[in-house]
Write a protein that holds these residues in place. Structure first.
Motif, short mmCIF file in Angstrom:
data_model
loop_
_atom_site.label_atom_id
_atom_site.label_comp_id
_atom_site.label_asym_id
_atom_site.label_seq_id
_atom_site.Cartn_x
_atom_site.Cartn_y
_atom_site.Cartn_z
N LEU A 42 0.81 -1.22 -0.14
CA LEU A 42 0.00 -0.24 -0.02
C LEU A 42 0.73 1.28 0.04
CD1 LEU A 42 -2.43 -0.95 2.91
CD2 LEU A 42 -2.95 -1.18 0.15
N VAL A 43 0.41 2.54 -0.41
CA VAL A 43 0.79 3.55 -0.21
C VAL A 43 0.61 4.15 1.00
CG1 VAL A 43 1.07 6.06 -1.15
CG2 VAL A 43 0.63 4.03 -2.70
N MET A 44 1.41 4.22 2.13
CA MET A 44 1.11 4.37 3.30
C MET A 44 1.07 6.06 3.88
SD MET A 44 0.36 1.78 5.10
CE MET A 44 0.67 1.90 6.84
N PRO A 45 0.10 6.22 4.43
CA PRO A 45 0.34 7.70 5.24
C PRO A 45 0.99 7.49 6.47
CG PRO A 45 -2.09 6.70 5.73
CD PRO A 45 -1.29 5.77 4.70
N ARG A 46 1.12 8.27 7.38
CA ARG A 46 1.72 8.29 8.74
C ARG A 46 1.34 7.04 9.60
NH1 ARG A 46 1.43 14.20 11.14
NH2 ARG A 46 -0.58 13.66 10.89
N GLY A 47 2.24 6.42 10.02
CA GLY A 47 1.99 5.55 10.83
C GLY A 47 1.01 5.51 12.10
N VAL A 104 -11.86 -2.15 5.33
CA VAL A 104 -12.82 -0.93 4.75
C VAL A 104 -11.99 0.43 5.18
CG1 VAL A 104 -14.87 0.27 5.01
CG2 VAL A 104 -14.60 -2.18 4.65
N ALA A 105 -11.51 0.43 6.57
CA ALA A 105 -11.09 1.60 7.27
C ALA A 105 -9.82 1.91 6.51
CB ALA A 105 -11.06 1.64 8.65
N LEU A 106 -9.02 0.91 6.36
CA LEU A 106 -7.59 0.95 5.54
C LEU A 106 -7.81 1.39 3.92
CD1 LEU A 106 -4.53 0.59 6.07
CD2 LEU A 106 -4.99 -1.78 5.14
N LYS A 107 -8.63 0.98 3.52
CA LYS A 107 -9.27 1.43 2.06
C LYS A 107 -9.55 3.09 2.13
CE LYS A 107 -12.61 1.07 -1.69
NZ LYS A 107 -11.55 1.04 -2.70
N VAL A 108 -10.12 3.61 3.04
CA VAL A 108 -10.73 4.65 3.17
C VAL A 108 -9.35 5.71 3.23
CG1 VAL A 108 -11.96 6.51 4.79
CG2 VAL A 108 -13.18 4.31 3.85
N MET A 109 -8.48 5.21 4.18
CA MET A 109 -7.33 6.16 4.55
C MET A 109 -6.16 6.14 3.69
SD MET A 109 -7.76 7.55 7.43
CE MET A 109 -6.02 8.05 7.74
N THR A 110 -5.97 4.88 2.95
CA THR A 110 -5.11 4.71 1.84
C THR A 110 -5.57 4.91 0.53
OG1 THR A 110 -5.23 2.39 1.64
CG2 THR A 110 -3.77 3.38 3.35
N CYS A 122 -6.30 -4.02 0.49
CA CYS A 122 -6.36 -3.69 1.75
C CYS A 122 -6.93 -5.14 2.61
CB CYS A 122 -7.55 -2.68 1.79
SG CYS A 122 -6.96 -1.17 1.26
N LEU A 123 -7.79 -6.01 1.86
CA LEU A 123 -8.13 -7.13 2.34
C LEU A 123 -6.93 -8.09 2.64
CD1 LEU A 123 -11.30 -8.01 0.61
CD2 LEU A 123 -11.32 -7.79 3.07
N ALA A 124 -6.08 -8.12 1.70
CA ALA A 124 -4.80 -8.95 1.63
C ALA A 124 -4.07 -8.47 3.08
CB ALA A 124 -4.15 -8.79 0.47
N VAL A 125 -3.62 -7.27 2.97
CA VAL A 125 -2.88 -6.81 4.20
C VAL A 125 -3.50 -7.20 5.39
CG1 VAL A 125 -2.19 -4.76 5.62
CG2 VAL A 125 -1.92 -4.84 3.34
N CYS A 126 -4.91 -7.00 5.70
CA CYS A 126 -5.36 -7.29 6.88
C CYS A 126 -5.62 -8.90 7.09
CB CYS A 126 -6.83 -6.79 6.84
SG CYS A 126 -6.99 -4.85 6.85
N PHE A 127 -5.75 -9.53 6.04
CA PHE A 127 -5.95 -11.00 6.21
C PHE A 127 -4.50 -11.57 6.68
CE2 PHE A 127 -5.28 -15.41 4.50
CZ PHE A 127 -6.48 -15.95 5.09
N ILE A 128 -3.33 -10.92 6.01
CA ILE A 128 -2.05 -11.56 6.48
C ILE A 128 -1.85 -11.17 8.09
CG2 ILE A 128 0.46 -11.06 6.26
CD1 ILE A 128 -0.20 -10.59 3.45
N ALA A 129 -2.12 -9.83 8.31
CA ALA A 129 -1.82 -9.54 9.84
C ALA A 129 -2.66 -10.31 10.85
CB ALA A 129 -2.03 -8.26 9.83
N HIS A 130 -4.16 -10.55 10.25
CA HIS A 130 -4.75 -11.25 11.37
C HIS A 130 -4.53 -12.78 11.40
CE1 HIS A 130 -7.91 -8.46 12.62
NE2 HIS A 130 -7.59 -7.72 11.88
N SER A 131 -4.01 -13.23 10.42
CA SER A 131 -3.60 -14.61 10.14
C SER A 131 -2.36 -15.00 11.10
CB SER A 131 -3.43 -15.15 8.77
OG SER A 131 -4.49 -15.03 7.84
N SER A 175 -6.55 2.95 -1.54
CA SER A 175 -5.94 1.83 -2.16
C SER A 175 -7.25 0.80 -2.66
CB SER A 175 -4.86 0.92 -1.43
OG SER A 175 -3.93 1.71 -0.88
N ALA A 176 -6.69 -0.27 -3.58
CA ALA A 176 -7.77 -1.11 -3.93
C ALA A 176 -8.13 -2.03 -2.65
CB ALA A 176 -6.98 -2.08 -4.97
N THR A 177 -9.51 -2.45 -2.70
CA THR A 177 -10.17 -3.19 -1.74
C THR A 177 -9.36 -4.50 -1.56
OG1 THR A 177 -12.31 -2.46 -2.24
CG2 THR A 177 -12.10 -4.30 -0.96
N SER A 178 -9.03 -5.20 -2.78
CA SER A 178 -8.19 -6.42 -2.68
C SER A 178 -6.97 -6.42 -2.10
CB SER A 178 -8.09 -7.23 -4.10
OG SER A 178 -7.26 -6.14 -4.82
#
Length: 228
Positions: A142-147, A190-196, A203-212, A198-201
């Motif tokens: 993703l293109v990240m804003p501030r941490g 969804v919140a990550l998509k709003v902030m960045t 954002c879902l991938a990032v969240c899925f990896i982290a939660h897994s 970025s594409a929904t897929s």
């Protein structure tokens, strides 16, 4: 000092103001110059309506909450961040205790002090792994804003965890805990998509990896605790 700009919940474009107030209780909602829609219809909505739309994962509701309600440029945001971290960890600890209480194989003779220490270690290690893996995956995809903004976004969008407090009252099955976990994951996406933006897929991938990874670390920590 320049007046803080708000965000149109329809298109995400910055607007000068959301409404013009003529007198107490008498105001007019402003339209966005970009999409020509009402910039933020939630200004005149009740909290229950906003909460329902958040549960339905409407991006408009998330934009309203993350941009027009929470002022991320405010000096008080640091205090809000610490409060959210504390609330998040407490709810996560409560989740772990619920799982432990519903596990037939748990050791009922375990001392309260040892059990509390074990749960605390599990929660802290799992969430450390979550934050680290989330930051790593987001940096790659993703293109990240501030941490700090992303951390605040994840904490706020994990509001679904409050439903865990209702479990002892209505005696829901343990499967509800994992349903709540899935809702937290999708809400984070969804919140990550709003902030960045970025594409929904992605954002879902990032969240899925982290939660897994968080789930795996939690399982490993719990298994090591039972062995010890």
């Amino acid at each position: 000092m320049a007046r803080e700009k708000k965000t149109c919940v329809e298109c995400g474009h910055k607007v000068k103001s959301l409404f013009i107030q003529y007198s107490p209780g008498n105001f007019r909602l402003m339209k966005c110059e970009n999409c020509e829609e009402v910039a933020d219809e939630y200004v005149e909505c009740e909290l229950l309506i906003i909460f329902i739309d958040l549960i339905l994962h409407k991006t408009k509701a998330y934009r309203h909450l993350l941009y027009n309600v929470v002022n991320q440029e405010s000096a008080n945001v640091q205090h809000l961040l610490w409060k959210l971290v504390l609330a998040y960890l407490l709810l996560d600890t409560y989740r772990s205790l619920l799982l432990r209480r519903t596990n037939d194989e748990s050791n009922v003779s375990m001392s309260f002090l040892f059990e509390s220490l074990e749960v605390l270690v599990n929660v802290l290690s799992a969430n450390f792994a979550f934050v680290f893996s989330f930051a790593f995956a987001a940096k790659l995809m993703l293109v990240m804003p501030r941490g700090k903004e992303i951390l605040l976004t994840i904490l706020i969008s994990s509001y679904v965890k409050i439903f865990l407090l209702a479990m002892p009252v209505w005696e829901f099955p343990v499967s509800v805990i994992f349903i709540v976990d899935m809702l937290v994951l999708t809400s984070n996406a969804v919140a990550l998509k709003v902030m960045t933006e970025s594409a929904t897929s992605r954002c879902l991938a990032v969240c899925f990896i982290a939660h897994s990874i968080r789930f795996l670390v939690d399982q490993i920590s719990g298994h090591l605790g039972t062995v010890m």
